[in-house]
Write a protein that holds these residues in place. Structure first.
Motif, PDB file in Angstrom:
ATOM      1  N   UNK A  11       0.850  -1.192   0.000  1.00 46.51           N
ATOM      2  CA  UNK A  11       0.000   0.000   0.000  1.00 46.51           C
ATOM      3  C   UNK A  11       0.889   1.246   0.000  1.00 46.51           C
ATOM      4  N   UNK A  12       0.424   2.265  -0.678  1.00 41.98           N
ATOM      5  CA  UNK A  12       1.002   3.595  -0.523  1.00 41.98           C
ATOM      6  C   UNK A  12       0.105   4.312   0.474  1.00 41.98           C
ATOM      7  N   UNK A  13       0.712   5.056   1.401  1.00 43.06           N
ATOM      8  CA  UNK A  13      -0.069   5.728   2.445  1.00 43.06           C
ATOM      9  C   UNK A  13       0.374   7.179   2.554  1.00 43.06           C
ATOM     10  N   UNK A  14      -0.598   8.040   2.769  1.00 42.70           N
ATOM     11  CA  UNK A  14      -0.326   9.445   3.044  1.00 42.70           C
ATOM     12  C   UNK A  14      -1.308   9.884   4.125  1.00 42.70           C
ATOM     13  N   UNK A  15      -0.919  10.854   4.922  1.00 40.60           N
ATOM     14  CA  UNK A  15      -1.789  11.364   5.987  1.00 40.60           C
ATOM     15  C   UNK A  15      -2.199  12.791   5.652  1.00 40.60           C
ATOM     16  N   UNK A  16      -3.493  13.019   5.689  1.00 38.08           N
ATOM     17  CA  UNK A  16      -4.033  14.366   5.483  1.00 38.08           C
ATOM     18  C   UNK A  16      -4.404  14.953   6.838  1.00 38.08           C
ATOM     19  N   UNK A  17      -3.934  16.161   7.094  1.00 38.70           N
ATOM     20  CA  UNK A  17      -4.314  16.877   8.313  1.00 38.70           C
ATOM     21  C   UNK A  17      -5.089  18.117   7.891  1.00 38.70           C
ATOM     22  N   UNK A  18      -6.338  18.171   8.297  1.00 36.46           N
ATOM     23  CA  UNK A  18      -7.170  19.313   7.953  1.00 36.46           C
ATOM     24  C   UNK A  18      -8.560  18.856   7.544  1.00 36.46           C
ATOM     25  N   UNK A  19      -9.385  19.803   7.120  1.00 40.70           N
ATOM     26  CA  UNK A  19     -10.776  19.492   6.764  1.00 40.70           C
ATOM     27  C   UNK A  19     -10.863  18.499   5.612  1.00 40.70           C
ATOM     28  N   UNK A  20     -11.907  17.678   5.639  1.00 41.43           N
ATOM     29  CA  UNK A  20     -12.129  16.714   4.568  1.00 41.43           C
ATOM     30  C   UNK A  20     -12.226  17.415   3.213  1.00 41.43           C
ATOM     31  N   UNK A  26      -3.932  16.462  -1.092  1.00 46.86           N
ATOM     32  CA  UNK A  26      -3.274  15.287  -0.529  1.00 46.86           C
ATOM     33  C   UNK A  26      -3.398  14.111  -1.489  1.00 46.86           C
ATOM     34  N   UNK A  27      -4.575  13.917  -2.068  1.00 50.05           N
ATOM     35  CA  UNK A  27      -4.758  12.862  -3.065  1.00 50.05           C
ATOM     36  C   UNK A  27      -3.850  13.097  -4.267  1.00 50.05           C
ATOM     37  N   UNK A  28      -3.751  14.337  -4.727  1.00 54.19           N
ATOM     38  CA  UNK A  28      -2.869  14.655  -5.858  1.00 54.19           C
ATOM     39  C   UNK A  28      -1.429  14.278  -5.549  1.00 54.19           C
ATOM     40  N   UNK A  29      -0.965  14.580  -4.331  1.00 53.82           N
ATOM     41  CA  UNK A  29       0.398  14.214  -3.941  1.00 53.82           C
ATOM     42  C   UNK A  29       0.586  12.695  -3.953  1.00 53.82           C
ATOM     43  N   UNK A  30      -0.399  11.967  -3.450  1.00 53.11           N
ATOM     44  CA  UNK A  30      -0.331  10.512  -3.443  1.00 53.11           C
ATOM     45  C   UNK A  30      -0.274   9.974  -4.867  1.00 53.11           C
ATOM     46  N   UNK A  31      -1.160  10.432  -5.735  1.00 55.50           N
ATOM     47  CA  UNK A  31      -1.184   9.959  -7.121  1.00 55.50           C
ATOM     48  C   UNK A  31       0.107  10.314  -7.852  1.00 55.50           C
ATOM     49  N   UNK A  32       0.660  11.493  -7.586  1.00 57.31           N
ATOM     50  CA  UNK A  32       1.917  11.888  -8.208  1.00 57.31           C
ATOM     51  C   UNK A  32       3.029  10.943  -7.776  1.00 57.31           C
ATOM     52  N   UNK A  33       3.128  10.635  -6.481  1.00 55.62           N
ATOM     53  CA  UNK A  33       4.167   9.736  -5.983  1.00 55.62           C
ATOM     54  C   UNK A  33       4.038   8.355  -6.625  1.00 55.62           C
ATOM     55  N   UNK A  34       2.799   7.855  -6.717  1.00 55.72           N
ATOM     56  CA  UNK A  34       2.565   6.537  -7.311  1.00 55.72           C
ATOM     57  C   UNK A  34       3.053   6.521  -8.760  1.00 55.72           C
ATOM     58  N   UNK A  35       2.676   7.510  -9.554  1.00 55.19           N
ATOM     59  CA  UNK A  35       3.097   7.577 -10.955  1.00 55.19           C
ATOM     60  C   UNK A  35       4.607   7.759 -11.074  1.00 55.19           C
ATOM     61  N   UNK A  66      -4.983   5.244   1.982  1.00 55.29           N
ATOM     62  CA  UNK A  66      -4.218   4.104   1.503  1.00 55.29           C
ATOM     63  C   UNK A  66      -4.630   3.765   0.086  1.00 55.29           C
ATOM     64  N   UNK A  67      -3.622   3.498  -0.778  1.00 57.49           N
ATOM     65  CA  UNK A  67      -3.878   3.028  -2.136  1.00 57.49           C
ATOM     66  C   UNK A  67      -3.164   1.694  -2.313  1.00 57.49           C
TER      67      UNK A  67
END
Length: 70
Positions: A11-20, A26-35, A66-67
């Protein structure tokens, strides 16, 4: 209530701190890291909520994202 078992694996994991409502960056950062690392998402993304937005300030909300990866 329905109980089921989720498959394990990498799994790739990232933690978001702040409002939903502000999770998009945060999702963009995760997707960028995965690619960038030549990985592929292999199933549904999961979120884990660590606190209750009714009990903490919006900027203190913690969400793990988690992705699952091939």
């Amino acid at each position: 209530m329905k109980v089921y078992e989720l498959p394990g694996g990498k799994m790739a994991k990232i933690i978001h701190k702040g409002p939903y409502e502000e999770c998009a960056l945060t999702y963009e950062k995760l997707f960028f890291w995965i690619a960038e690392n030549g990985k592929r998402i292999s199933g549904p993304i999961r979120e884990v909520y660590h606190n209750d937005p009714r009990e903490v300030q919006p900027e203190e909300i913690l969400t793990e994202i988690y992705a699952p990866l091939d």
